[in-house]
Design a protein around this motif. Sequence first.
Motif, PDB file in Angstrom:
ATOM      1  N   GLY A  65      41.517  22.889 -54.992  1.00  0.00           N
ATOM      2  CA  GLY A  65      42.790  22.255 -55.161  1.00  0.00           C
ATOM      3  C   GLY A  65      42.910  21.564 -56.512  1.00  0.00           C
ATOM      4  O   GLY A  65      43.905  20.705 -56.541  1.00  0.00           O
ATOM      5  N   GLN A  66      41.814  21.437 -57.368  1.00  0.00           N
ATOM      6  CA  GLN A  66      41.724  20.696 -58.521  1.00  0.00           C
ATOM      7  C   GLN A  66      41.653  21.553 -59.606  1.00  0.00           C
ATOM      8  O   GLN A  66      41.241  21.180 -60.991  1.00  0.00           O
ATOM      9  CB  GLN A  66      40.940  19.686 -58.567  1.00  0.00           C
ATOM     10  CG  GLN A  66      41.129  18.666 -57.434  1.00  0.00           C
ATOM     11  CD  GLN A  66      39.720  17.676 -57.391  1.00  0.00           C
ATOM     12  OE1 GLN A  66      39.167  17.446 -58.325  1.00  0.00           O
ATOM     13  NE2 GLN A  66      39.395  16.970 -56.341  1.00  0.00           N
ATOM     14  N   ARG A  67      42.391  22.886 -59.641  1.00  0.00           N
ATOM     15  CA  ARG A  67      42.332  23.791 -60.811  1.00  0.00           C
ATOM     16  C   ARG A  67      42.588  23.077 -61.955  1.00  0.00           C
ATOM     17  O   ARG A  67      42.407  23.118 -63.303  1.00  0.00           O
ATOM     18  CB  ARG A  67      43.000  25.132 -60.554  1.00  0.00           C
ATOM     19  CG  ARG A  67      42.665  26.107 -61.495  1.00  0.00           C
ATOM     20  CD  ARG A  67      43.544  27.327 -61.290  1.00  0.00           C
ATOM     21  NE  ARG A  67      43.864  28.155 -62.381  1.00  0.00           N
ATOM     22  CZ  ARG A  67      44.552  29.345 -62.188  1.00  0.00           C
ATOM     23  NH1 ARG A  67      44.903  29.792 -60.976  1.00  0.00           N
ATOM     24  NH2 ARG A  67      44.646  30.140 -63.297  1.00  0.00           N
ATOM     25  N   GLU A  68      43.773  22.492 -62.023  1.00  0.00           N
ATOM     26  CA  GLU A  68      44.755  22.065 -63.164  1.00  0.00           C
ATOM     27  C   GLU A  68      43.920  20.586 -63.984  1.00  0.00           C
ATOM     28  O   GLU A  68      44.171  20.828 -64.869  1.00  0.00           O
ATOM     29  CB  GLU A  68      46.013  21.398 -62.658  1.00  0.00           C
ATOM     30  CG  GLU A  68      47.037  22.509 -62.275  1.00  0.00           C
ATOM     31  CD  GLU A  68      46.773  22.749 -60.697  1.00  0.00           C
ATOM     32  OE1 GLU A  68      46.068  22.088 -60.037  1.00  0.00           O
ATOM     33  OE2 GLU A  68      47.179  23.985 -60.266  1.00  0.00           O
ATOM     34  N   THR A  69      43.063  20.210 -63.302  1.00  0.00           N
ATOM     35  CA  THR A  69      42.197  18.977 -63.802  1.00  0.00           C
ATOM     36  C   THR A  69      40.951  19.796 -64.404  1.00  0.00           C
ATOM     37  O   THR A  69      40.349  18.917 -65.538  1.00  0.00           O
ATOM     38  CB  THR A  69      41.686  17.965 -62.971  1.00  0.00           C
ATOM     39  OG1 THR A  69      41.136  18.619 -61.999  1.00  0.00           O
ATOM     40  CG2 THR A  69      42.972  17.248 -62.453  1.00  0.00           C
ATOM     41  N   SER A  70      40.605  20.810 -64.094  1.00  0.00           N
ATOM     42  CA  SER A  70      39.187  21.630 -64.634  1.00  0.00           C
ATOM     43  C   SER A  70      39.475  22.635 -65.605  1.00  0.00           C
ATOM     44  O   SER A  70      38.757  22.771 -66.524  1.00  0.00           O
ATOM     45  CB  SER A  70      38.509  22.188 -63.470  1.00  0.00           C
ATOM     46  OG  SER A  70      38.265  21.335 -62.568  1.00  0.00           O
ATOM     47  N   VAL A  71      40.675  23.172 -65.396  1.00  0.00           N
ATOM     48  CA  VAL A  71      41.252  24.284 -66.459  1.00  0.00           C
ATOM     49  C   VAL A  71      42.631  24.001 -66.762  1.00  0.00           C
ATOM     50  O   VAL A  71      43.428  24.308 -65.688  1.00  0.00           O
ATOM     51  CB  VAL A  71      40.867  25.978 -65.953  1.00  0.00           C
ATOM     52  CG1 VAL A  71      41.338  26.862 -66.774  1.00  0.00           C
ATOM     53  CG2 VAL A  71      39.607  26.058 -65.429  1.00  0.00           C
ATOM     54  N   GLU A  72      42.788  23.803 -67.888  1.00  0.00           N
ATOM     55  CA  GLU A  72      44.214  23.395 -68.337  1.00  0.00           C
ATOM     56  C   GLU A  72      44.715  24.290 -69.650  1.00  0.00           C
ATOM     57  O   GLU A  72      44.155  24.652 -70.450  1.00  0.00           O
ATOM     58  CB  GLU A  72      44.117  21.957 -69.048  1.00  0.00           C
ATOM     59  CG  GLU A  72      45.570  21.345 -69.284  1.00  0.00           C
ATOM     60  CD  GLU A  72      45.515  20.088 -69.951  1.00  0.00           C
ATOM     61  OE1 GLU A  72      46.374  19.483 -70.878  1.00  0.00           O
ATOM     62  OE2 GLU A  72      44.410  19.257 -69.662  1.00  0.00           O
ATOM     63  N   LEU A  73      46.000  24.916 -68.993  1.00  0.00           N
ATOM     64  CA  LEU A  73      46.577  25.825 -70.033  1.00  0.00           C
ATOM     65  C   LEU A  73      46.802  24.904 -71.325  1.00  0.00           C
ATOM     66  O   LEU A  73      47.223  23.805 -71.052  1.00  0.00           O
ATOM     67  CB  LEU A  73      47.849  26.387 -69.613  1.00  0.00           C
ATOM     68  CG  LEU A  73      47.581  27.224 -68.322  1.00  0.00           C
ATOM     69  CD1 LEU A  73      48.963  27.594 -67.617  1.00  0.00           C
ATOM     70  CD2 LEU A  73      46.822  28.430 -68.446  1.00  0.00           C
ATOM     71  N   VAL A  74      46.879  25.770 -72.436  1.00  0.00           N
ATOM     72  CA  VAL A  74      47.294  25.014 -73.518  1.00  0.00           C
ATOM     73  C   VAL A  74      48.992  25.313 -73.872  1.00  0.00           C
ATOM     74  O   VAL A  74      49.353  26.198 -73.184  1.00  0.00           O
ATOM     75  CB  VAL A  74      46.519  25.539 -75.156  1.00  0.00           C
ATOM     76  CG1 VAL A  74      44.991  25.186 -74.790  1.00  0.00           C
ATOM     77  CG2 VAL A  74      46.754  26.989 -75.213  1.00  0.00           C
ATOM     78  N   LEU A  75      49.491  24.455 -74.643  1.00  0.00           N
ATOM     79  CA  LEU A  75      50.913  24.686 -74.759  1.00  0.00           C
ATOM     80  C   LEU A  75      51.460  25.859 -75.641  1.00  0.00           C
ATOM     81  O   LEU A  75      52.797  26.246 -75.421  1.00  0.00           O
ATOM     82  CB  LEU A  75      51.541  23.173 -75.200  1.00  0.00           C
ATOM     83  CG  LEU A  75      51.316  22.212 -74.371  1.00  0.00           C
ATOM     84  CD1 LEU A  75      51.755  20.697 -75.274  1.00  0.00           C
ATOM     85  CD2 LEU A  75      52.038  22.332 -73.124  1.00  0.00           C
ATOM     86  N   ASP A  76      50.622  26.279 -76.558  1.00  0.00           N
ATOM     87  CA  ASP A  76      51.234  27.034 -77.439  1.00  0.00           C
ATOM     88  C   ASP A  76      50.375  28.381 -77.575  1.00  0.00           C
ATOM     89  O   ASP A  76      50.723  29.289 -78.488  1.00  0.00           O
ATOM     90  CB  ASP A  76      51.001  26.397 -78.917  1.00  0.00           C
ATOM     91  CG  ASP A  76      49.597  26.107 -79.332  1.00  0.00           C
ATOM     92  OD1 ASP A  76      48.627  25.782 -78.379  1.00  0.00           O
ATOM     93  OD2 ASP A  76      49.204  25.709 -80.460  1.00  0.00           O
ATOM     94  N   SER A  77      49.774  28.861 -76.526  1.00  0.00           N
ATOM     95  CA  SER A  77      49.108  29.987 -76.502  1.00  0.00           C
ATOM     96  C   SER A  77      48.613  30.460 -74.968  1.00  0.00           C
ATOM     97  O   SER A  77      48.318  29.590 -74.378  1.00  0.00           O
ATOM     98  CB  SER A  77      47.919  30.230 -77.306  1.00  0.00           C
ATOM     99  OG  SER A  77      47.227  31.583 -77.388  1.00  0.00           O
ATOM    100  N   SER A  78      48.740  31.882 -74.754  1.00  0.00           N
ATOM    101  CA  SER A  78      48.328  32.247 -73.485  1.00  0.00           C
ATOM    102  C   SER A  78      46.862  32.762 -73.349  1.00  0.00           C
ATOM    103  O   SER A  78      46.425  33.116 -72.312  1.00  0.00           O
ATOM    104  CB  SER A  78      48.995  33.325 -73.013  1.00  0.00           C
ATOM    105  OG  SER A  78      49.084  34.594 -73.868  1.00  0.00           O
ATOM    106  N   ARG A  79      46.211  32.526 -74.660  1.00  0.00           N
ATOM    107  CA  ARG A  79      44.828  33.226 -74.781  1.00  0.00           C
ATOM    108  C   ARG A  79      44.076  31.890 -74.632  1.00  0.00           C
ATOM    109  O   ARG A  79      42.676  32.126 -74.864  1.00  0.00           O
ATOM    110  CB  ARG A  79      44.970  33.741 -76.091  1.00  0.00           C
ATOM    111  CG  ARG A  79      45.490  35.134 -76.050  1.00  0.00           C
ATOM    112  CD  ARG A  79      45.035  36.084 -77.285  1.00  0.00           C
ATOM    113  NE  ARG A  79      45.602  35.289 -78.556  1.00  0.00           N
ATOM    114  CZ  ARG A  79      44.374  35.289 -79.683  1.00  0.00           C
ATOM    115  NH1 ARG A  79      43.079  35.510 -79.192  1.00  0.00           N
ATOM    116  NH2 ARG A  79      44.935  34.784 -80.518  1.00  0.00           N
ATOM    117  N   TYR A  80      44.168  30.677 -74.684  1.00  0.00           N
ATOM    118  CA  TYR A  80      43.424  29.555 -75.103  1.00  0.00           C
ATOM    119  C   TYR A  80      43.551  28.531 -73.723  1.00  0.00           C
ATOM    120  O   TYR A  80      44.838  28.658 -73.178  1.00  0.00           O
ATOM    121  CB  TYR A  80      43.782  28.889 -76.270  1.00  0.00           C
ATOM    122  CG  TYR A  80      43.335  29.790 -77.419  1.00  0.00           C
ATOM    123  CD1 TYR A  80      42.152  29.172 -77.907  1.00  0.00           C
ATOM    124  CD2 TYR A  80      44.196  30.594 -77.893  1.00  0.00           C
ATOM    125  CE1 TYR A  80      41.884  30.153 -79.261  1.00  0.00           C
ATOM    126  CE2 TYR A  80      43.828  31.282 -79.237  1.00  0.00           C
ATOM    127  CZ  TYR A  80      42.520  31.029 -79.611  1.00  0.00           C
ATOM    128  OH  TYR A  80      42.272  31.928 -80.775  1.00  0.00           O
TER     129      TYR A  80
END
Length: 165
Positions: A65-80
Amino acid sequence: RVLKVAVYKIPPRSTSVGYKCGEWLQSDKIWSGRLRVVSCKERCEIRLEDPNSGELFAACFVPRGQRETSVELVLDSSRYFVLKIEDGAGRHAFIGLGFAERNEAFDFNVALSDHEKYVRREHDKETGESSAAGAADDIDIHPAVNHRLKVREMGIGGNENQISI
């Protein structure tokens, strides 16, 4: 399939909204190697390993339930992405993670989502809960999760199941 990734030393987050990989410099690239997502029951671990020796460079644990705190999407790319790595003594750091291809980043996201869905289904089974969303998840099981479930049902491979993407 083994995914090749690059790891970056990243500057502190410039806004409360999130990270931008456009701010990372190529000179800040500190490592490259392979990435594996390892799933065992409720535990999910992202392992960054040397492709030849298998030596661990870093690991990112993704608590339930804590994926967002461990793996964060960057704002300007889908590859990072930004990973939170910990040393086991309570200290943590954030590193940048980059994939060469967009489809590899997509596969990485799918592996994490598959793990979340699996854990949610198992939790619902244990508590006897069922929901419309749970029923929808049961219809479309990704092949990696379906294989993992079959392995567990047949008692093959002990308690640890691994997804290498």
